[in-house]
Design a protein around this motif. Sequence first.
Motif, PDB file in Angstrom:
ATOM      1  N   LEU A 158      12.742  -3.970   0.269  1.00  0.00           N
ATOM      2  CA  LEU A 158      11.797  -3.215   0.476  1.00  0.00           C
ATOM      3  C   LEU A 158      12.263  -1.683   0.433  1.00  0.00           C
ATOM      4  O   LEU A 158      11.698  -0.623  -0.076  1.00  0.00           O
ATOM      5  N   VAL A 159      13.584  -1.497   1.008  1.00  0.00           N
ATOM      6  CA  VAL A 159      14.206   0.075   0.934  1.00  0.00           C
ATOM      7  C   VAL A 159      14.404   0.431  -0.563  1.00  0.00           C
ATOM      8  O   VAL A 159      14.447   1.725  -0.788  1.00  0.00           O
ATOM      9  N   GLU A 160      14.822  -0.355  -1.466  1.00  0.00           N
ATOM     10  CA  GLU A 160      14.957   0.099  -2.757  1.00  0.00           C
ATOM     11  C   GLU A 160      13.510  -0.128  -3.709  1.00  0.00           C
ATOM     12  O   GLU A 160      13.246   0.844  -4.537  1.00  0.00           O
ATOM     13  N   VAL A 161      12.440  -0.991  -3.232  1.00  0.00           N
ATOM     14  CA  VAL A 161      11.448  -1.038  -4.029  1.00  0.00           C
ATOM     15  C   VAL A 161      10.299   0.034  -3.937  1.00  0.00           C
ATOM     16  O   VAL A 161       9.807   0.643  -4.821  1.00  0.00           O
ATOM     17  N   ILE A 162      10.147   0.364  -2.447  1.00  0.00           N
ATOM     18  CA  ILE A 162       9.308   1.596  -2.094  1.00  0.00           C
ATOM     19  C   ILE A 162       9.615   2.867  -2.886  1.00  0.00           C
ATOM     20  O   ILE A 162       8.386   3.332  -3.510  1.00  0.00           O
ATOM     21  N   PRO A 163      10.779   3.252  -2.786  1.00  0.00           N
ATOM     22  CA  PRO A 163      10.664   4.671  -3.618  1.00  0.00           C
ATOM     23  C   PRO A 163      10.650   4.871  -4.722  1.00  0.00           C
ATOM     24  O   PRO A 163       9.912   5.572  -5.559  1.00  0.00           O
ATOM     25  N   GLU A 164      11.007   3.708  -5.568  1.00  0.00           N
ATOM     26  CA  GLU A 164      10.920   3.500  -6.969  1.00  0.00           C
ATOM     27  C   GLU A 164       9.278   3.418  -7.362  1.00  0.00           C
ATOM     28  O   GLU A 164       8.814   4.153  -8.304  1.00  0.00           O
ATOM     29  N   VAL A 165       8.530   2.532  -6.829  1.00  0.00           N
ATOM     30  CA  VAL A 165       6.985   2.640  -7.061  1.00  0.00           C
ATOM     31  C   VAL A 165       6.291   3.708  -6.703  1.00  0.00           C
ATOM     32  O   VAL A 165       5.533   4.287  -7.310  1.00  0.00           O
ATOM     33  N   CYS A 166       6.728   4.508  -5.749  1.00  0.00           N
ATOM     34  CA  CYS A 166       6.253   5.932  -5.353  1.00  0.00           C
ATOM     35  C   CYS A 166       6.540   6.774  -6.222  1.00  0.00           C
ATOM     36  O   CYS A 166       5.576   7.687  -6.844  1.00  0.00           O
ATOM     37  N   HIS A 167       7.801   6.751  -7.032  1.00  0.00           N
ATOM     38  CA  HIS A 167       8.004   7.765  -7.967  1.00  0.00           C
ATOM     39  C   HIS A 167       7.300   7.502  -9.164  1.00  0.00           C
ATOM     40  O   HIS A 167       6.806   8.429  -9.973  1.00  0.00           O
ATOM     41  N   LEU A 168       7.081   6.196  -9.693  1.00  0.00           N
ATOM     42  CA  LEU A 168       6.102   5.737 -10.646  1.00  0.00           C
ATOM     43  C   LEU A 168       4.846   6.170 -10.711  1.00  0.00           C
ATOM     44  O   LEU A 168       4.062   6.501 -11.557  1.00  0.00           O
ATOM     45  N   TYR A 169       4.193   5.777  -9.579  1.00  0.00           N
ATOM     46  CA  TYR A 169       2.830   6.109  -9.353  1.00  0.00           C
ATOM     47  C   TYR A 169       2.236   7.000  -8.107  1.00  0.00           C
ATOM     48  O   TYR A 169       2.528   6.627  -6.946  1.00  0.00           O
ATOM     49  N   PRO A 170       2.024   8.221  -8.102  1.00  0.00           N
ATOM     50  CA  PRO A 170       1.747   9.241  -7.376  1.00  0.00           C
ATOM     51  C   PRO A 170       0.639   8.763  -6.430  1.00  0.00           C
ATOM     52  O   PRO A 170       0.516   9.398  -5.378  1.00  0.00           O
ATOM     53  N   ASN A 171      -0.450   8.012  -6.826  1.00  0.00           N
ATOM     54  CA  ASN A 171      -1.501   7.583  -6.372  1.00  0.00           C
ATOM     55  C   ASN A 171      -1.238   6.452  -5.264  1.00  0.00           C
ATOM     56  O   ASN A 171      -2.199   5.997  -4.765  1.00  0.00           O
ATOM     57  N   VAL A 172       0.132   5.826  -5.063  1.00  0.00           N
ATOM     58  CA  VAL A 172       0.154   4.832  -4.258  1.00  0.00           C
ATOM     59  C   VAL A 172       0.748   5.182  -3.040  1.00  0.00           C
ATOM     60  O   VAL A 172       1.554   5.967  -2.915  1.00  0.00           O
ATOM     61  N   ARG A 173       0.155   4.346  -2.067  1.00  0.00           N
ATOM     62  CA  ARG A 173       0.587   4.293  -0.787  1.00  0.00           C
ATOM     63  C   ARG A 173       1.091   3.187  -0.099  1.00  0.00           C
ATOM     64  O   ARG A 173       0.390   2.291  -0.587  1.00  0.00           O
ATOM     65  N   PHE A 174       1.862   3.072   0.888  1.00  0.00           N
ATOM     66  CA  PHE A 174       2.313   1.822   1.260  1.00  0.00           C
ATOM     67  C   PHE A 174       1.918   1.961   2.806  1.00  0.00           C
ATOM     68  O   PHE A 174       2.030   2.903   3.480  1.00  0.00           O
ATOM     69  N   VAL A 175       1.714   0.696   3.431  1.00  0.00           N
ATOM     70  CA  VAL A 175       1.248   0.399   4.833  1.00  0.00           C
ATOM     71  C   VAL A 175       2.157  -0.544   5.376  1.00  0.00           C
ATOM     72  O   VAL A 175       2.010  -1.775   4.804  1.00  0.00           O
ATOM     73  N   VAL A 176       2.722  -0.282   6.089  1.00  0.00           N
ATOM     74  CA  VAL A 176       4.121  -1.433   6.695  1.00  0.00           C
ATOM     75  C   VAL A 176       3.767  -1.655   8.185  1.00  0.00           C
ATOM     76  O   VAL A 176       3.917  -0.940   8.829  1.00  0.00           O
ATOM     77  N   GLY A 177       3.326  -2.957   8.426  1.00  0.00           N
ATOM     78  CA  GLY A 177       3.172  -3.324   9.603  1.00  0.00           C
ATOM     79  C   GLY A 177       4.458  -4.319   9.853  1.00  0.00           C
ATOM     80  O   GLY A 177       4.446  -5.192   9.149  1.00  0.00           O
TER      81      GLY A 177
END
Length: 440
Positions: free
Chosen positions: A217-236
């Motif tokens: 997740l540490v590597e995936v989340i920044p990459e997805v946020c960079h590609l899609y400005p409209n994506v948010r993550f909620v981590v429980g």
Amino acid sequence: MAEQKHRILMVSDFFYPNFGGVENHIYYLSQCLLKLGHKVVVMTHAYGNRSGVRYMTGGLKVYYVPWRPFVMQNTLPTFYGTLPIIRTILIREKISLVHGHQAFSTLCHEALMHARTMGYKVVFTDHSLYGFADVGSIHMNKVLQFTLADVTQAICVSHTSKENTVLRSGLPAEKVYVIPNAVDTAVFKPAPGRPIGDKIVIVIISRLVYRKGADLLVEVIPEVCHLYPNVRFVVGGDGPKRVRLEEMREKHSLQDRVEMLGAVPHALVRSVLISGHIFLNSSLTEAFCIAILEAASCGLLTVSTRVGGVPEVLPDDMIVLAEPDPGDMVQAIRKAISLLPKIDPRVMHDRMKKLYSWHDVAKRTEIVYDRALKCPNQFFLERVSRYLSCGAWAGKLFCVVMIIDFLLLHLVQLWQPVEDIEEVPESAYPNGEETQSQSG
């Protein structure tokens, strides 16, 4: 449905108020077995000041024995220390069959050993997958081989898990049944309306540990946020890897796009799920994964690593699978985002209702219990020969452990004869006395 009513003792270190896949499995399975007319009693260790006998929803009786957890909610292995208390519970409750859950659970292994020594039929459910190479797995496999050498029947939650268990324990494949987990579709249902706006919310609910792929997740989340400005993550979820996620959030300045909720009580899991569109599971090993069922039942499209029993869980059009590699997972998330417009949460929920039901799981488990009780009783020497076949030195060690248990049982019987143990009266259970349902 079987005519014969069973009196089952469920044993595991993992139970309410702790939350997770094993805990939910035991709770829901017990509730459905009670509805089918069987008697179910749960035995676990004390949690904080929760000790002694408690009643949960539907009159489910729970013995919180005064053993303290030692590591990861597990009790310290005592081998024989639990014998007197397990014997007392088995006789008091007039138990006919013992059902142990989870290979990690010390209490489960000890209870199954003592129950077999006392001549009870035992069933074991394996909820995990293990490797064969690392030190922890090698030791765990030996412990499992010891328990399963003498188990009456075993249950696995997926076909992959069955293959894994048969390989690890040397148990004959015909003794192992596959009964999947299920989901409570009455609780996990979609929101009346989808979250509106052009924002896409990706939900992650998991223990933040290595095994659950928190490092991916540490590597995936920044990459997805960079590609899609409209994506948010909620981590429980919480765990030792939470610090790494917090550091990643700081490093990439994603505080406004990655929300860290910490540990989420099970009663609030649905409200977190329905705030999102996609559910992300990054596990490195998984026998089944109930979290995926809960997300699909709430109408979320799932992106998951292709590990263990996960490919068996959902139909292909409800899940996007990826290798446990950051690049591949980012591609899978891109594919899932493109599929989102075609997803109808209500249709998904209705399909889940047909696919997975706890009542179905309970009925299938009931068949395993019937078969277990029909198995012939084994004599002491037959059991010794089965243990001896477990390996050159391990077999002899297992035999010594079992013979000591046999001798100790006879000592305990002299010290406390059966007639001195008061049996529980056959009255109706208090339906909801101190009703502690899963909502806590």
